[in-house]
Design an enzyme around this catalytic site. Structure first.
Site, PDB file in Angstrom:
ATOM      1  N   ALA A 129       0.847  -1.194   0.000  1.00 13.93           N
ATOM      2  CA  ALA A 129       0.000   0.000   0.000  1.00 13.93           C
ATOM      3  C   ALA A 129       0.880   1.241   0.000  1.00 13.93           C
ATOM      4  O   ALA A 129       2.097   1.141  -0.145  1.00 13.93           O
ATOM      5  CB  ALA A 129      -0.906  -0.008   1.216  1.00 13.93           C
ATOM      6  N   ASN A 130       0.298   2.405   0.126  1.00 18.37           N
ATOM      7  CA  ASN A 130       1.071   3.643   0.262  1.00 18.37           C
ATOM      8  C   ASN A 130       0.352   4.587   1.204  1.00 18.37           C
ATOM      9  O   ASN A 130      -0.709   4.266   1.722  1.00 18.37           O
ATOM     10  CB  ASN A 130       1.328   4.272  -1.118  1.00 18.37           C
ATOM     11  CG  ASN A 130       0.029   4.577  -1.829  1.00 18.37           C
ATOM     12  OD1 ASN A 130      -0.759   5.392  -1.361  1.00 18.37           O
ATOM     13  ND2 ASN A 130      -0.210   3.907  -2.952  1.00 18.37           N
ATOM     14  N   ARG A 131       0.934   5.776   1.403  1.00 21.65           N
ATOM     15  CA  ARG A 131       0.440   6.669   2.452  1.00 21.65           C
ATOM     16  C   ARG A 131      -0.771   7.507   2.052  1.00 21.65           C
ATOM     17  O   ARG A 131      -1.212   8.358   2.822  1.00 21.65           O
ATOM     18  CB  ARG A 131       1.546   7.649   2.870  1.00 21.65           C
ATOM     19  CG  ARG A 131       2.706   7.011   3.571  1.00 21.65           C
ATOM     20  CD  ARG A 131       3.677   8.126   3.985  1.00 21.65           C
ATOM     21  NE  ARG A 131       4.995   7.590   4.289  1.00 21.65           N
ATOM     22  CZ  ARG A 131       5.322   7.103   5.470  1.00 21.65           C
ATOM     23  NH1 ARG A 131       4.450   7.083   6.447  1.00 21.65           N
ATOM     24  NH2 ARG A 131       6.537   6.644   5.665  1.00 21.65           N
ATOM     25  N   SER A 132      -1.296   7.339   0.848  1.00 18.46           N
ATOM     26  CA  SER A 132      -2.400   8.207   0.412  1.00 18.46           C
ATOM     27  C   SER A 132      -3.623   8.054   1.318  1.00 18.46           C
ATOM     28  O   SER A 132      -4.028   6.935   1.640  1.00 18.46           O
ATOM     29  CB  SER A 132      -2.781   7.851  -1.025  1.00 18.46           C
ATOM     30  OG  SER A 132      -3.980   8.503  -1.370  1.00 18.46           O
ATOM     31  N   ALA A 163      -3.307   7.383  -5.740  1.00 19.30           N
ATOM     32  CA  ALA A 163      -1.906   6.957  -5.706  1.00 19.30           C
ATOM     33  C   ALA A 163      -1.915   5.454  -6.003  1.00 19.30           C
ATOM     34  O   ALA A 163      -1.937   4.622  -5.098  1.00 19.30           O
ATOM     35  CB  ALA A 163      -1.307   7.247  -4.331  1.00 19.30           C
TER      36      ALA A 163
END
Ligand code: CTP
Length: 409
Positions: free
Chosen positions: A211-214, A277
């Site tokens: 995943a990512n921080r969005s 993102a």
């Protein structure tokens, strides 16, 4: 006072979230609105008419066949003498009644008799919310023009239960009411606009994902700002913890491929804004079972394959929207990279932001509330000062309205 002089009819349904209606009444009144309340019989089990009446400074209506109430006001006048009807909490029962046109108490009768906008804030157990019957009723009501705010995800009043079903918070409901009563011009009326938002989750095995921080804050704010200008917004959102924006049809997806499919199915559209993102890579083969630690074997290696680029797919699509807007999250050489993306992905605009080097949260762009962007197009670069994500959204929505106005699409 944003709601000065507005008359709000609040129908309080019978659910534990009814207590939030008391705070909602105060929030609406402090913005200048007058609030009149109808309570269902079940609602009076959760909050008292005395509290409600004290906060509205008005009579509280409960009985359909109350001779005095019918004589003094009547359910038809009650529903017409309002600028908007708000239902908090919209229980599964109230939704089912309106979806099927039932009117067997004052609340459901008022909802059927009205010609005004209706905003529902559902609250119920997650199982009830995801039940096929509630799904059907929700879809039917959306089709009939009822606007929804929430429900949010989170802990339920029932111990140990969590999921989608918490009622939106009073201030979120106030924002939805303000948006619905906003009588400013709607330059995007009749325009269909797709927005992607949030991260994507790419599974590694049944319990792990990339995943990512969005947070989805910027994309959701853009969807809301476009809807406020009258656009028919379709938001395709990855997994986020923030609520669906009111008045925006939201499709929830997890993986990049699902996001691409959802977006392609929504074409044609007048414009598309790609804020998500999207993970650039996914595992070639997500394991069907949890990957176990095996002593002496060391960590597993993941084989990655590239995800579809959704912006580029749509930017070069045979059904390409008239206006295609992308975002560029960069940690270095922001402008150069944004200009390259503009060409490569077939976008008309790239909104470039500098998210700072790895391990930092420059101005907290990813997950934060503020943003500092540059708008890159063939015509050149426009730098916007640092501002809240909501303001970036409003200005971008104005820019999109401007571009769509100057053309016949
Ligand atoms: N995007 C997309 N699909 C992808 C990757 C990105 O639709 N698979 C969109 C994003 O929503 C954003 C834009 O492309 O509008 C730019 O994304 P960004 O991650 O900044 O660029 P990348 O294409 O990933 O390029 P790089 O990793 O080289 O920075």
């Amino acid at each position: 006072m944003t709601l000065s002089g507005k008359r709000i009819l609040l129908i309080i349904g019978g659910g534990i979230a009814a207590y939030k209606s008391l705070d909602l009444i105060r929030r609406l009144r402090e913005r200048g609105a007058s609030v009149r309340c109808v309570m269902t019989a079940a609602a009076t089990e959760f909050v008292t008419p005395l509290s409600v009446g004290a906060l509205t400074a008005d009579h509280v209506f409960i009985e359909l066949f109350d001779r005095q109430d019918e004589h003094d006001v009547g359910h038809i006048r009650l529903s017409r003498e309002a600028d908007i009807i708000v239902v908090t909490p919209a229980t599964a029962d109230l939704m089912a009644k309106l979806a099927s046109g039932l009117a067997n108490d004052l609340g459901s009768t008022v909802l059927l008799a009205t010609d005004k906008k209706v905003l529902m804030a559902p609250a119920m157990n997650p199982k009830m919310w995801s039940h096929p019957a509630t799904r059907r009723n929700h879809a039917q009501l959306e089709n009939d023009g009822i606007v929804f705010v929430g429900p949010n995800r989170g802990e339920m009043a029932e111990r140990g239960e969590a999921g989608a079903g918490r009622m939106a918070e009073p201030l979120e409901i106030v924002a939805a009411v303000e948006a619905l009563l906003d009588s400013r011009p709607k330059p995007l009326a009749g325009k269909k606009i797709i927005v992607t938002s949030g991260p994507t989750h790419e599974p590694i095995d049944p319990v792990r994902y990339i995943a990512n921080r969005s947070s989805g804050k910027q994309g959701h704010a853009i969807a809301a700002a476009l809807a406020a200008l009258g656009a028919d917004v379709r938001l395709v959102s990855g997994p986020v913890t923030i609520p669906d924006p009111a008045g925006v049809k939201t499709i929830h997806v997890e993986r990049a491929e699902e996001m691409r499919d959802a977006v392609e199915q929504l074409l044609p559209a007048d414009a598309a804004v790609f804020v998500a993102a999207v993970a650039d890579w996914r595992t070639a083969d997500a394991a069907g079972q949890k990957i176990k630690k095996v002593a002496g074997k060391g960590p597993p290696s993941l084989t990655m394959v590239e995800n579809p680029d959704i912006l580029a797919t749509v930017g070069h699509h045979k059904k390409r929207p008239y206006l295609v807007v992308g975002f560029a999250a960069e940690t270095q050489e922001v402008l150069k990279n944004a200009e390259a993306k503009l060409k490569k992905k077939g976008a008309d605009f790239i909104v470039a932001n500098d998210v700072g080097p790895a391990g930092t949260s420059k101005g907290g762009v990813m997950g934060g509330d503020r943003n500092r962007v540059k708008i890159v197009s063939k015509a050149g670069v426009e730098e916007w000062p640092e501002m809240g994500k909501d303001e970036v959204a409003t200005r971008l929505a104005d820019l999109i309205a401007d571009k769509l106005r100057t053309t016949v699409v």
